[in-house]
Scaffold this motif. Sequence first.
Motif, PDB file in Angstrom:
ATOM      1  N   THR A 161      -4.921  -1.487   6.518  1.00 54.44           N
ATOM      2  CA  THR A 161      -4.328  -2.435   7.470  1.00 54.44           C
ATOM      3  C   THR A 161      -4.407  -3.866   6.962  1.00 54.44           C
ATOM      4  N   THR A 162      -5.440  -4.208   6.215  1.00 54.57           N
ATOM      5  CA  THR A 162      -5.556  -5.569   5.692  1.00 54.57           C
ATOM      6  C   THR A 162      -4.445  -5.857   4.687  1.00 54.57           C
ATOM      7  N   VAL A 163      -4.162  -4.901   3.822  1.00 57.62           N
ATOM      8  CA  VAL A 163      -3.084  -5.074   2.837  1.00 57.62           C
ATOM      9  C   VAL A 163      -1.742  -5.159   3.559  1.00 57.62           C
ATOM     10  N   ARG A 164      -1.559  -4.304   4.549  1.00 56.89           N
ATOM     11  CA  ARG A 164      -0.309  -4.302   5.302  1.00 56.89           C
ATOM     12  C   ARG A 164      -0.106  -5.637   6.024  1.00 56.89           C
ATOM     13  N   ALA A 165      -1.159  -6.164   6.636  1.00 63.83           N
ATOM     14  CA  ALA A 165      -1.056  -7.449   7.335  1.00 63.83           C
ATOM     15  C   ALA A 165      -0.765  -8.578   6.352  1.00 63.83           C
ATOM     16  N   THR A 166      -1.399  -8.546   5.190  1.00 64.06           N
ATOM     17  CA  THR A 166      -1.149  -9.573   4.177  1.00 64.06           C
ATOM     18  C   THR A 166       0.308  -9.538   3.730  1.00 64.06           C
TER      19      THR A 166
END
Length: 138
Positions: A62-67
């Motif tokens: 989710t962190t990569v997706r949000a970035t």
Amino acid sequence: MRKVMAVCGVACGLWGLWLLLHSLSTDALIRLPLWLGGAVLVDDFLLIPLAIGAGWLLTRWTTVRATLLYVGVTTLIAIPLLLRQGKGVNPTVLSRNYLRDWLVLEATIVLVGVLALVIRLRRADGSAGSSHRRDEQP
């Protein structure tokens, strides 16, 4: 109340149409539907499939997706400034190096995303290690 709101909405729409017709040249009025249609096509056939594909591939990250989402949104906002820089189209726009500023913004977003991912992974490793140690004690 609904009728009053509907009348206000129609009145605002007509006023906006009147302003549009009186502020744009005939050539610009012809290009406007082409530009809007192009925006819909780019959204429907490029951006949405990319977003769905990235979401599917990065379901657990989710962190990569949000970035990636923030990078994409800020890039879409910056595209008009990047394409028209130095053309003198709008004298009220500050004379800045928009390419440099956009690259700094994107690098900052990616850096924050990487830091958040590292912190998240370390916390996950720490919590997994501590629960494992608790299980080993009598």
